[in-house]
Scaffold this motif. Structure first.
Motif, short mmCIF file in Angstrom:
data_model
loop_
_atom_site.label_atom_id
_atom_site.label_comp_id
_atom_site.label_asym_id
_atom_site.label_seq_id
_atom_site.Cartn_x
_atom_site.Cartn_y
_atom_site.Cartn_z
N THR A 1 0.87 -1.19 0.00
CA THR A 1 0.00 0.00 0.00
C THR A 1 0.90 1.23 0.00
O THR A 1 2.01 1.20 0.54
CB THR A 1 -0.93 0.05 1.23
OG1 THR A 1 -0.13 -0.06 2.40
CG2 THR A 1 -1.95 -1.07 1.20
N SER A 2 0.41 2.30 -0.61
CA SER A 2 1.26 3.50 -0.74
C SER A 2 1.61 4.08 0.63
O SER A 2 2.70 4.62 0.80
CB SER A 2 0.58 4.54 -1.64
OG SER A 2 -0.73 4.77 -1.22
N ALA A 3 0.71 3.92 1.60
CA ALA A 3 1.03 4.42 2.94
C ALA A 3 2.24 3.65 3.46
O ALA A 3 2.28 2.42 3.42
CB ALA A 3 -0.17 4.21 3.87
N GLY A 4 3.26 4.36 3.89
CA GLY A 4 4.46 3.71 4.42
C GLY A 4 5.45 3.32 3.34
O GLY A 4 6.48 2.73 3.64
N SER A 5 5.18 3.66 2.06
CA SER A 5 6.08 3.28 0.97
C SER A 5 6.95 4.46 0.54
O SER A 5 6.83 5.56 1.08
CB SER A 5 5.25 2.83 -0.24
OG SER A 5 4.74 3.99 -0.89
N SER A 6 7.77 4.21 -0.48
CA SER A 6 8.66 5.27 -0.99
C SER A 6 7.92 6.29 -1.86
O SER A 6 8.56 7.20 -2.40
CB SER A 6 9.81 4.66 -1.78
OG SER A 6 10.67 3.99 -0.90
N VAL A 7 6.60 6.15 -1.99
CA VAL A 7 5.82 7.20 -2.65
C VAL A 7 6.04 8.53 -1.92
O VAL A 7 6.15 9.59 -2.53
CB VAL A 7 4.32 6.82 -2.70
CG1 VAL A 7 3.46 8.01 -3.11
CG2 VAL A 7 4.10 5.66 -3.68
N SER A 8 6.17 8.45 -0.59
CA SER A 8 6.39 9.68 0.20
C SER A 8 7.74 10.32 -0.13
O SER A 8 7.97 11.49 0.18
CB SER A 8 6.30 9.38 1.70
OG SER A 8 7.37 8.53 2.07
N LYS A 9 8.64 9.54 -0.76
CA LYS A 9 9.95 10.10 -1.15
C LYS A 9 9.95 10.55 -2.60
O LYS A 9 10.99 10.86 -3.17
CB LYS A 9 11.04 9.04 -0.94
CG LYS A 9 11.14 8.55 0.50
CD LYS A 9 12.17 7.43 0.62
CE LYS A 9 12.14 6.82 2.02
NZ LYS A 9 13.02 5.63 2.12
N GLY A 10 8.78 10.53 -3.23
CA GLY A 10 8.65 11.04 -4.59
C GLY A 10 8.68 9.98 -5.67
O GLY A 10 8.71 10.31 -6.86
N GLU A 11 8.69 8.70 -5.31
CA GLU A 11 8.73 7.66 -6.34
C GLU A 11 7.41 7.66 -7.13
O GLU A 11 6.34 7.72 -6.54
CB GLU A 11 8.99 6.29 -5.71
CG GLU A 11 9.37 5.23 -6.73
CD GLU A 11 10.14 4.04 -6.13
OE1 GLU A 11 11.13 3.61 -6.71
OE2 GLU A 11 9.72 3.56 -5.05
N SER A 12 7.52 7.53 -8.44
CA SER A 12 6.34 7.62 -9.30
C SER A 12 5.59 6.28 -9.33
O SER A 12 6.12 5.24 -8.93
CB SER A 12 6.74 7.99 -10.73
OG SER A 12 7.44 6.89 -11.32
N LEU A 13 4.38 6.33 -9.90
CA LEU A 13 3.60 5.11 -10.12
C LEU A 13 4.40 4.10 -10.94
O LEU A 13 4.52 2.94 -10.58
CB LEU A 13 2.29 5.49 -10.85
CG LEU A 13 1.55 4.35 -11.56
CD1 LEU A 13 0.99 3.36 -10.56
CD2 LEU A 13 0.43 4.93 -12.44
N LEU A 14 4.96 4.57 -12.07
CA LEU A 14 5.63 3.63 -12.97
C LEU A 14 6.89 3.06 -12.33
O LEU A 14 7.15 1.85 -12.42
CB LEU A 14 5.97 4.34 -14.30
CG LEU A 14 6.61 3.47 -15.37
CD1 LEU A 14 5.79 2.22 -15.68
CD2 LEU A 14 6.85 4.27 -16.64
#
Ligand code: NCD
Length: 305
Positions: free
Chosen positions: A70-83
């Motif tokens: 899940t995006s919560a707790g993932s590197s999405v918070s560091k700016g990593e894109s969907l792709l």
């Protein structure tokens, strides 16, 4: 419906493709080792209860290993894109990735880069194909139709915030392909005439006029996270105009059913006693969701090899 090994949407679905998934799901005689040695990742950038859990359970029941991301707790918070997130997960060796994302078109984008099967678990307001399959399965079983998923003569009202709803878009395509008459019902800003024209179905703005004719009323949540709150004038009595109250449900045809993809906002689009009442097939839709996801994962991975 299928594009190679990928299941992105219901647009272009034909009755034969739908029936082949529904037959497998209805029969429910799955091989518990069908996906032994396979791995499935759930990639959920948006919140979910039934869709994510049922994909996990479906994959496990077929013997696959499952990783829930899940995006919560993932590197999405560091700016990593969907792709980049997708390619990172895929490169670990998954056979199928189930994706949910707030942007319409997210799942389709991934298919342009994917080596594994991609299954859309909801992209923005666009499509949610496995929900539509679950709904068709639950509806067919509830109506007791032993005629090969032929919904001709069946009228379904999809009621509420249709313009924001990927469930509505997917269901119009699949139910229509199976022969049903589909009517979108709701206030004009949530059910504009242009939506009916685009999807090729009827539109109505008076629930009380439509309800006595229908075999199923599929109630939808107002999607506040997609800005739907701005569609209605302040003070508008939504429940009074479009909520499925006990009184309204009592006026439905004998045998007509009440559906909801969940999550429900009791007291808004549906009264609690109706959600729990004898017409409701809400939990049957959830159960059907596990079976259709088993059928879909099995087929997708078979197509990808
Ligand atoms: C729906 C969704 O997420 O699109 N829920 C679901 O998957 N069963 C509908 C909603 O969120 O209202």
């Amino acid at each position: 419906m299928w594009s190679g090994a990928h299941l992105i949407g219901m647009d272009g679905a034909d009755a034969e493709q739908l029936r082949s998934v529904l037959d497998v799901a209805a029969d429910a005689s799955f091989d518990p080792d069908a996906l032994r040695g396979r791995a499935v990742a759930n990639l959920f950038f948006e919140d979910s209860t039934r869709t994510r859990v049922s994909f996990s359970l479906a994959a496990q029941r077929l013997g696959a290993r499952v990783v829930d991301w899940t995006s919560a707790g993932s590197s999405v918070s560091k700016g990593e894109s969907l792709l980049d997130t997708f390619l990172t997960i895929e490169s670990m060796g998954f056979d199928a990735v189930v994706v949910r994302h707030r942007e319409s078109g997210a799942a389709r984008l991934l298919t342009e880069h994917a080596r594994c099967a991609v299954i859309n678990a909801g992209d923005g307001t666009h499509q949610h194909p496995t929900q539509a399959l679950a709904d068709a399965l639950a509806l067919g079983e509830a109506l007791g139709r032993d005629r090969g998923w032929d919904f001709s003569g069946v009228t379904v009202a999809i009621v509420g915030d249709c313009v924001s709803s990927r469930v509505a878009r997917s269901n119009v395509a699949s139910l229509t392909a199976l022969g049903a008459r589909v009517i979108l019902v709701g206030p004009a800003p949530m059910v504009p005439d242009t939506l009916g024209e685009a999807l090729g179905c009827e539109v109505a703005h008076d629930l009380d006029a439509v309800l006595p004719e229908v075999d199923a009323a599929m109630m939808l949540r107002i999607q506040l996270e997609r800005g739907a709150g701005r569609l209605l004038p302040g003070g508008f009595d939504y429940a009074g105009a479009f909520g499925l109250s006990r009184q309204r449900a009592a006026g439905m045809k004998d045998g007509a059913v009440v559906m909801h993809p969940g999550p429900m906002n009791r007291g808004v689009e549906i009264e609690g006693v109706v959600a729990d009442g004898s017409r409701s097939i809400v939990l049957a839709q959830v159960e059907a969701g596990v079976r259709v996801r088993m059928a879909v994962l099995d087929e997708a991975i078979r197509r990808s090899v």
